[in-house]
Write a protein that holds these residues in place. Sequence first.
Motif, mmCIF file in Angstrom:
data_model
loop_
_atom_site.group_PDB
_atom_site.id
_atom_site.type_symbol
_atom_site.label_atom_id
_atom_site.label_comp_id
_atom_site.label_asym_id
_atom_site.label_seq_id
_atom_site.Cartn_x
_atom_site.Cartn_y
_atom_site.Cartn_z
ATOM 1 N N LEU A 59 0.844 -1.182 0.000
ATOM 2 C CA LEU A 59 0.000 0.000 0.000
ATOM 3 C C LEU A 59 0.884 1.238 0.000
ATOM 4 N N VAL A 60 0.551 2.197 -0.850
ATOM 5 C CA VAL A 60 1.137 3.527 -0.769
ATOM 6 C C VAL A 60 0.004 4.446 -0.320
ATOM 7 N N VAL A 61 0.075 4.909 0.909
ATOM 8 C CA VAL A 61 -1.026 5.674 1.495
ATOM 9 C C VAL A 61 -0.605 7.133 1.642
ATOM 10 N N ILE A 109 1.325 -8.345 3.327
ATOM 11 C CA ILE A 109 0.974 -6.966 2.989
ATOM 12 C C ILE A 109 1.852 -6.011 3.786
ATOM 13 N N GLY A 110 2.333 -4.977 3.108
ATOM 14 C CA GLY A 110 3.129 -3.940 3.739
ATOM 15 C C GLY A 110 2.635 -2.584 3.284
ATOM 16 N N ALA A 111 3.222 -1.532 3.793
ATOM 17 C CA ALA A 111 2.736 -0.198 3.457
ATOM 18 C C ALA A 111 3.855 0.831 3.515
ATOM 19 N N VAL A 112 3.696 1.854 2.680
ATOM 20 C CA VAL A 112 4.505 3.060 2.730
ATOM 21 C C VAL A 112 3.527 4.204 2.961
ATOM 22 N N VAL A 113 3.676 4.918 4.061
ATOM 23 C CA VAL A 113 2.756 5.987 4.435
ATOM 24 C C VAL A 113 3.527 7.302 4.413
ATOM 25 N N ARG A 137 7.532 -9.578 -6.895
ATOM 26 C CA ARG A 137 6.391 -9.225 -7.739
ATOM 27 C C ARG A 137 5.094 -9.384 -6.958
ATOM 28 N N GLY A 138 4.199 -8.420 -7.125
ATOM 29 C CA GLY A 138 2.936 -8.487 -6.407
ATOM 30 C C GLY A 138 1.992 -7.399 -6.854
ATOM 31 N N LEU A 139 1.243 -6.855 -5.911
ATOM 32 C CA LEU A 139 0.235 -5.841 -6.182
ATOM 33 C C LEU A 139 0.604 -4.560 -5.444
ATOM 34 N N ALA A 140 0.614 -3.449 -6.144
ATOM 35 C CA ALA A 140 0.862 -2.137 -5.539
ATOM 36 C C ALA A 140 -0.434 -1.333 -5.596
ATOM 37 N N VAL A 141 -0.886 -0.835 -4.449
ATOM 38 C CA VAL A 141 -2.129 -0.076 -4.346
ATOM 39 C C VAL A 141 -1.796 1.329 -3.878
#
Length: 322
Positions: free
Chosen positions: A99-101, A138-142, A195-199
Amino acid sequence: MSTPSGSSHAPPSFRQGDLSDPRLAAALRTLELTVRRRLDGVLHGDHMGLIPGPGSEPGDARMYQPGDDVRQMDWSVTARTTHPHVRQMVADRELETWLVVDMSASLDFGTTGCEKRDLAIAAAAAVTHLTSGGGNRIGAVVANGEKLIRIPARSGRVHAQSMLRTIATTPHARDGVRGDLQGAIESLRRPQRKRGLAVVISDFLGDIDWQRSLRAISGRHDLLAVEVLDPLDMALPDVGDVVLHDPETGRTREFSVTPALRADFAKAAQRHREQVELALRSCGAPVMDLRTDRDWIADVVRFVSTRRHTFGASNAGRVPRQ
């Protein structure tokens, strides 16, 4: 902004609270229950991908429909039937989602049921629920413009809850600090990730300086853009003289809202939205639109159901892959 009574479609407010605040825990529990109750009904069946990527397994072919990714064209079936067909894909069993939030100051705004910031947190919760399970990580960049928070990709419900708490308690940027969506997206490129999904979750206001970085991400990951907007992002109300403050520049100006100004603002806002849509489309990112004045969870369900219908899947999957 607190959720007004009667706005049952709005996510809970995260304006106040820190990691130890019981109000935050209560808001996150409410959000989790809402997501589970409303989304579980559309997530039965096989592990069918809604956003197929290079690591997915090939499935059945179906007729091409406008908006389909031309990279998924099945040329042998197309030649045999003389009608364009695309190949459906079955997602990998283990998916890594990032996730890019965007938590910049422009999201600390809302005029109806909630702030855009609350909606961004709700979107993160929905994506987390849609992509969790089966060993998926799942990971995130906020990013809030002055601070970048990286949350490593891990699996499990405890990690998911901890990640959402961290997102919800991201500090508000100081007045005059601009958002840095481009920097947040760029941070996904190094170190190189599986490789995966970037949201990407944002209101996408401001300069479109992130397109090149997002296109580079699309070379390795599948993409999904979640756009969160408020009605006043698109049109000014007829309110006469107003004082407006831009928290990302720190500037305050007084305006007289005339019919000409309202028309110019609406045209500029529409033009920007079209430019954002074009930029996202060029990167291969489908867009899920969420608005503060709509039932956000119904919009999520509608998006998932539409992707399933478009790709002819008889069963929904737990991974939102196009």
